[in-house]
Design a protein around this motif. Structure first.
Motif, mmCIF file in Angstrom:
data_model
loop_
_atom_site.group_PDB
_atom_site.id
_atom_site.type_symbol
_atom_site.label_atom_id
_atom_site.label_comp_id
_atom_site.label_asym_id
_atom_site.label_seq_id
_atom_site.Cartn_x
_atom_site.Cartn_y
_atom_site.Cartn_z
ATOM 1 N N SER A 182 51.845 9.831 44.489
ATOM 2 C CA SER A 182 51.100 8.737 43.879
ATOM 3 C C SER A 182 49.762 9.211 43.351
ATOM 4 N N LYS A 183 49.247 8.439 42.397
ATOM 5 C CA LYS A 183 47.918 8.684 41.862
ATOM 6 C C LYS A 183 47.219 7.349 41.709
ATOM 7 N N MET A 184 45.936 7.322 42.045
ATOM 8 C CA MET A 184 45.156 6.097 41.953
ATOM 9 C C MET A 184 44.242 6.160 40.740
ATOM 10 N N LYS A 186 41.160 4.034 38.808
ATOM 11 C CA LYS A 186 40.155 3.027 39.156
ATOM 12 C C LYS A 186 39.509 2.461 37.890
ATOM 13 N N THR A 221 42.411 -1.506 40.858
ATOM 14 C CA THR A 221 43.051 -0.208 41.064
ATOM 15 C C THR A 221 44.489 -0.275 40.583
ATOM 16 N N ARG A 223 48.015 1.918 41.042
ATOM 17 C CA ARG A 223 48.702 3.024 41.698
ATOM 18 C C ARG A 223 49.944 3.356 40.882
ATOM 19 N N SER A 225 53.285 5.773 40.858
ATOM 20 C CA SER A 225 54.048 6.534 41.857
ATOM 21 C C SER A 225 55.362 7.026 41.280
ATOM 22 N N GLU A 257 41.180 9.029 40.695
ATOM 23 C CA GLU A 257 41.344 9.247 42.130
ATOM 24 C C GLU A 257 40.707 8.073 42.854
ATOM 25 N N ASP A 258 40.967 7.952 44.130
ATOM 26 C CA ASP A 258 40.504 6.784 44.880
ATOM 27 C C ASP A 258 39.061 6.962 45.340
#
Length: 423
Positions: A182-184, A186, A221, A223, A225, A257-258
């Protein structure tokens, strides 16, 4: 494979503790390619526990339990599982030796009920508890896999990592499942519904990778995946989807990224040798708190002033009396005052940027102006100061937080624009 997590404990249903175990286990299972479809919370009741187990058997291949392994009569998790599976409970000798040694070392007589912490389900693989006393169990039966873990996170996490996960990989997966990567992404300065509208075609047609937006106060956000055989293969798919999203929302996407927006700003300004200061009225220091909560912010944050009263606005930041008082004064909640506050914060503290917030957070009107009317200002050395009018909804705390998020977003946008101009 599909999994269900059953958290056991009446205290969870009463809201006395937060179920952080489910979050941890869901993340860990996703990382090894197991999809969690359901999370169940059930109290310390034998009938309802058995009902929860039977229901989970119908819809999951892997069932994980947390809690209910202690020494008291209401710790019934193993009893319920054993009853449903038609198995007996027995004392695990190694666990019992550890219990007895624990009480001998303390010089305390072990009460009979503590023996329950050494119980294991017949035919199960016992899971050692490295940081506590109650052992866990892992069972395979009729194509289903059961993992029984203690409730305290300090016991559950090492047991899962060192005992349960290796067992699952060997017994349940055996290389069948590809891990989930997964990648977040923002976003700020845009609401969840507006963001979803901009990406609606991607969301509706998604197959792999999947796209899931969710909102927190003042930010959104996404996500993305995918399942892949390797990280490099996953990265190819995730990067392509990220690029498409960024192209559509570049003015709002501040990180892939988170991380928080304030963290991004602190890093950007520190890297470029820039400084900032602040003057806050209705937010009462919340903006400064967000900035200074980031490690390393001392490099770029000069300082700030909470000028709640008109007297402090005049005395500390040189806001003209005629702006604040009198029949024809624009008032403390105005573009004029936000502009002076931002410029004076920058000048007084000799920073590259000055930020200001003034408004009506509620619950009542101020200066006959409505709740949610807020002005934010950004002053930059050798550039024209900009002031933005916000009309925010929510209670007092929400308005204050949304004001902070709004000015951080505007500062980030200014930094990005300056970077484009200099490149």
């Amino acid at each position: 494979m599909k999994a269900e997590i059953i958290a056991v404990g009446t205290e969870l249903l009463l809201g006395q503790i937060v179920n952080t175990n489910a979050q941890y286990l869901s993340q860990e299972l996703a990382a090894i390619g197991i999809d969690v479809y359901f999370q169940t919370v059930v109290g310390d009741n034998m009938d309802r526990l058995q009902e929860a187990v039977r229901l989970a058997q119908k819809r999951a291949d892997i069932i994980l339990f947390s809690g209910g392994l202690g020494p008291t009569q209401d710790d019934l998790t193993k009893d319920a599982i054993a009853a449903v599976l038609g198995r007996k409970l027995h004392i695990d000798r190694l666990a019992m030796d550890k219990l007895e040694q624990f009480f001998r070392n303390r010089g305390v007589v072990m009460t009979e009920n503590n023996r329950r912490q050494a119980l294991s389900i017949e035919g199960a693989t016992p899971l050692e508890n490295e940081t506590g006393l109650a052992i866990g169990d892992a069972i395979a039966q009729d194509g289903k896999f059961y993992v029984v873990l203690p409730g305290p996170p300090k016991e559950l996490k090492p047991m899962f990592e060192n005992q349960a996960k290796p067992w699952l990989l060997q017994q349940a997966l055996s290389g069948k499942e590809m891990p989930i990567y997964s990648k977040m992404l923002k976003f700020a300065g845009i609401g969840e519904s507006a963001l979803e509208t901009r990406l609606l075609d991607l969301i509706q047609s998604q197959t792999d990778p999947t796209i899931a937006p969710y909102a927190k106060e003042g930010e959104v956000t996404i996500r993305i995946s995918t399942k892949a055989a390797s990280e490099s293969e996953a990265l190819i798919k995730l990067t392509a989807t990220e690029a498409e999203i960024q192209q559509r929302l570049s003015e709002h996407m501040y990180a892939s990224e988170d991380v928080t927006l304030e963290k991004v700003i602190v890093d950007l300004m520190s890297k470029r040798g820039l400084t900032v200061s602040a003057a806050e009225s209705c937010t009462g220091g919340m903006l400064m708190e967000h900035i200074t909560a980031v490690p390393g912010s001392s490099v770029m944050f000069q300082g700030g002033i909470v000028c709640y009263s008109n007297e402090m606005k005049m005395k500390l930041l040189n806001v003209p009396y005629d702006y604040l008082e009198g029949d024809h004064a624009p008032g403390a909640v105005s573009k004029e005052v936000a502009l002076v506050l931002a410029e004076q914060a920058r000048i007084v503290m000799d920073s590259d940027f000055g930020l200001s917030v003034t408004g009506v957070a509620g619950p009542g009107f101020s200066e006959r102006k409505p709740v949610g009317l807020v002005y934010i200002g950004i002053a930059e050395r050798d550039k024209e100061t900009e002031v933005y009018e916000l009309n925010l909804s929510g209670n007092r705390e929400a308005i204050r937080l949304r004001s902070v998020k709004a000015i951080l977003y505007r500062l980030w946008r200014r930094l990005m624009e300056n970077e484009k101009l200099s490149s």
